[in-house]
Design a protein around this motif. Structure first.
Motif, short mmCIF file in Angstrom:
data_model
loop_
_atom_site.label_atom_id
_atom_site.label_comp_id
_atom_site.label_asym_id
_atom_site.label_seq_id
_atom_site.Cartn_x
_atom_site.Cartn_y
_atom_site.Cartn_z
N ASN A 21 1.03 1.72 9.06
CA ASN A 21 0.15 2.06 7.95
C ASN A 21 -0.31 3.52 7.96
O ASN A 21 -0.82 4.01 6.96
CB ASN A 21 -1.05 1.11 7.91
N GLU A 56 5.94 14.59 -15.18
CA GLU A 56 7.22 13.91 -15.27
C GLU A 56 7.40 12.92 -14.11
O GLU A 56 8.07 11.90 -14.24
CB GLU A 56 8.35 14.95 -15.25
N ARG A 57 6.79 13.25 -12.99
CA ARG A 57 7.01 12.43 -11.80
C ARG A 57 6.09 11.20 -11.72
O ARG A 57 6.51 10.15 -11.21
CB ARG A 57 6.82 13.30 -10.54
N LYS A 80 0.87 20.36 -9.73
CA LYS A 80 2.25 20.86 -9.63
C LYS A 80 2.96 20.72 -10.97
O LYS A 80 2.65 19.80 -11.75
CB LYS A 80 3.02 20.08 -8.56
N PRO A 81 3.95 21.58 -11.21
CA PRO A 81 4.63 21.53 -12.53
C PRO A 81 5.35 20.22 -12.78
O PRO A 81 5.59 19.85 -13.93
CB PRO A 81 5.62 22.72 -12.46
N TRP A 82 5.70 19.49 -11.71
CA TRP A 82 6.45 18.25 -11.90
C TRP A 82 5.55 17.02 -12.09
O TRP A 82 6.03 15.92 -12.31
CB TRP A 82 7.38 18.00 -10.70
N LEU A 141 8.07 7.13 4.52
CA LEU A 141 8.65 6.43 3.37
C LEU A 141 8.65 7.33 2.14
O LEU A 141 9.56 7.27 1.32
CB LEU A 141 7.88 5.13 3.08
N GLU A 142 7.61 8.17 2.02
CA GLU A 142 7.59 9.12 0.90
C GLU A 142 8.79 10.04 0.98
O GLU A 142 9.41 10.37 -0.05
CB GLU A 142 6.31 9.97 0.94
N GLU A 197 0.79 -1.24 0.00
CA GLU A 197 0.00 0.00 0.00
C GLU A 197 0.82 1.29 0.00
O GLU A 197 0.43 2.25 -0.66
CB GLU A 197 -1.00 0.02 1.17
N PRO A 198 1.96 1.38 0.69
CA PRO A 198 2.67 2.68 0.70
C PRO A 198 2.97 3.26 -0.68
O PRO A 198 2.68 4.44 -0.91
CB PRO A 198 3.93 2.40 1.54
N ARG A 258 7.40 2.34 -9.20
CA ARG A 258 7.60 1.72 -7.88
C ARG A 258 6.46 0.76 -7.56
O ARG A 258 6.67 -0.27 -6.92
CB ARG A 258 7.75 2.81 -6.81
N TRP A 299 12.53 18.90 -9.36
CA TRP A 299 11.46 19.34 -8.47
C TRP A 299 11.80 19.11 -6.99
O TRP A 299 11.02 19.46 -6.11
CB TRP A 299 10.17 18.59 -8.80
N LEU A 303 -0.24 4.63 -1.94
CA LEU A 303 -0.61 5.89 -1.30
C LEU A 303 0.20 7.04 -1.89
O LEU A 303 -0.30 8.17 -2.02
CB LEU A 303 -0.38 5.82 0.22
N GLU A 304 1.45 6.78 -2.27
CA GLU A 304 2.25 7.81 -2.93
C GLU A 304 1.58 8.25 -4.23
O GLU A 304 1.56 9.43 -4.56
CB GLU A 304 3.66 7.28 -3.26
N LEU A 347 7.45 7.75 -12.50
CA LEU A 347 8.39 7.21 -11.51
C LEU A 347 7.65 6.54 -10.36
O LEU A 347 8.03 5.47 -9.87
CB LEU A 347 9.27 8.33 -10.93
N VAL A 348 6.59 7.21 -9.92
CA VAL A 348 5.79 6.67 -8.81
C VAL A 348 5.12 5.37 -9.26
O VAL A 348 5.11 4.37 -8.52
CB VAL A 348 4.75 7.71 -8.34
N GLU A 382 -0.77 16.63 -5.51
CA GLU A 382 0.26 17.27 -6.32
C GLU A 382 -0.07 17.25 -7.81
O GLU A 382 0.80 17.49 -8.65
CB GLU A 382 1.62 16.58 -6.08
N ARG A 435 3.32 16.77 5.24
CA ARG A 435 2.41 15.64 5.49
C ARG A 435 2.87 14.85 6.71
O ARG A 435 2.07 14.30 7.46
CB ARG A 435 2.34 14.75 4.23
N PRO A 440 3.96 5.50 6.19
CA PRO A 440 3.88 5.81 4.76
C PRO A 440 4.35 7.20 4.38
O PRO A 440 5.14 7.33 3.43
CB PRO A 440 2.40 5.55 4.42
N ASN A 455 -1.42 10.40 -3.41
CA ASN A 455 -0.97 11.75 -3.06
C ASN A 455 -0.50 12.52 -4.29
O ASN A 455 -0.76 13.70 -4.45
CB ASN A 455 0.18 11.69 -2.04
#
Lengths: 214, 214
Positions: free
Chosen positions: B106, A130-131, A125-127, B113-114, A109-110, A138, B127, A113-114, A134-135, A122, B138, B110, A117
């Motif tokens: 949990n 592109e980001r 946001k300008p990134w 970890l971010e 789950e982590p 993972r 960024w 959750l990223e 990557l998330v 986000e 957060r 998290p 978020n």
């Protein structure tokens, strides 16, 4: 003694069942435990009355007489431990099922959750563009590993357990972003979870709140 | 029967004790259970032999006869359930201690970890500087809530439990970024954890691996 849980007064996801009360409803339905729901507004979640129950100001909570619990994983475990149907009797199989509960919540789950978020908090946001890949990468790593372990089994370790309940619930967050698509066995695993009558009752119960309150 | 856990052959954090085997070592030390450690290289963690033990290719694992477990939270729970000292006898107090175990892993971990990912995996991204404060905010929200709940208590719910063991372990990740500073009661809580003889033995044992292997 009646069990009482809390849930959002208004569904934040339009009735898709991703709020965590669905996980607790599902566990209660699996073991056939009736429950009552106290609906709570986003504002009331941050008020002292609710913070006394849940220090992080979230839902769900669980009250059974003078026992008050918070934290979905702990509530599901409490239900599983005191009823038949969510944990195996054999001590070793039970320990392995509990392992999958923690793996769902602390390993799989982590990164999800990223992503939540990244999209919700986000997304402007300008990134962001592109980001996001990557998330998502993972998450893909975890899905690949989980897919290999599941193989062609029906559930993660023998019969359906609280570990599967939480893992399916966590993976359901990925249905909309379409990240499960590369792993037909994981898609089928999630579909098996959704097909359980107890899940359907839980899903419909939270959907009824959305339909009534918007 | 001897318990065997796995740990990194080389410390990824220079011996700071943040790798998750320290959490398991600490639990074993608290209950006085001797254990052996099998050191494993980063490459070997992704090999089939280790993946059979740990589907996500991480450490620690836990082997006791023919029982093999992975996932730190589950291992700590297994140790806590089968020994005296990490979970209260009273059923309700026990359920609340388990709640704090899940809350540590949990809800509090998290966002931490971010931050770890933001620093290690995305520290060179354009960024990074603008995004880090958002991620830290957060975490601050969670710390504020946790600080209020802890108040001036020694531990989160009565006597020291596996819930405190995991919460202190999670918060230890914030010592270096200095995020605990605004909450003297949380800093003192973490220091109480670090001062426990069992923690010191666990910390020293993982440090000895770093000193020997770099």
């Amino acid at each position: 003694m009646t069990v009482t849980i809390t849930a959002f007064e208004r569904s934040p996801d339009g009735g898709k069942g991703l709020a965590r009360d669905t996980r607790v409803r599902w566990a209660l339905e699996e073991v056939g435990q009736p429950y009552e729901v106290r609906l709570i507004s986003f504002a009331a979640m941050k008020e002292p009355t609710h913070l006394a129950l849940h220090p992080f100001g979230q839902i769900p909570t669980f009250e059974d007489g003078d026992l008050a619990l918070f934290e979905t994983g702990a509530i599901v475990f409490h239900i599983a431990e005191r009823n038949v149907g969510l944990l195996p009797d054999d001590a070793k199989a039970r320990a392995r099922a509990i392992t999958w509960m923690f793996a769902a919540l602390n390993t799989v789950e982590p990164p999800i959750l990223e992503l939540v978020n990244a999209r919700i908090l986000e997304g402007d946001k300008p990134w962001s563009n592109e980001r996001l890949p990557l998330v998502e990468d993972r998450i893909r790593t975890r899905l690949q590993q989980l897919s290999i372990r599941l193989g062609d089994a029906e559930w993660l370790d023998g019969a359906f357990s609280a570990g599967d309940l939480l893992m399916v619930s966590v993976l359901l967050r990925l249905k909309l972003p379409g990240l499960l698509g590369n792993h037909p066995n994981l898609s089928a695993y999630v579909a098996r979870g959704e097909a359980r009558p107890a899940y359907k009752r839980a899903f419909d119960a939270q959907l009824a709140v959305f339909t009534a309150n918007g």
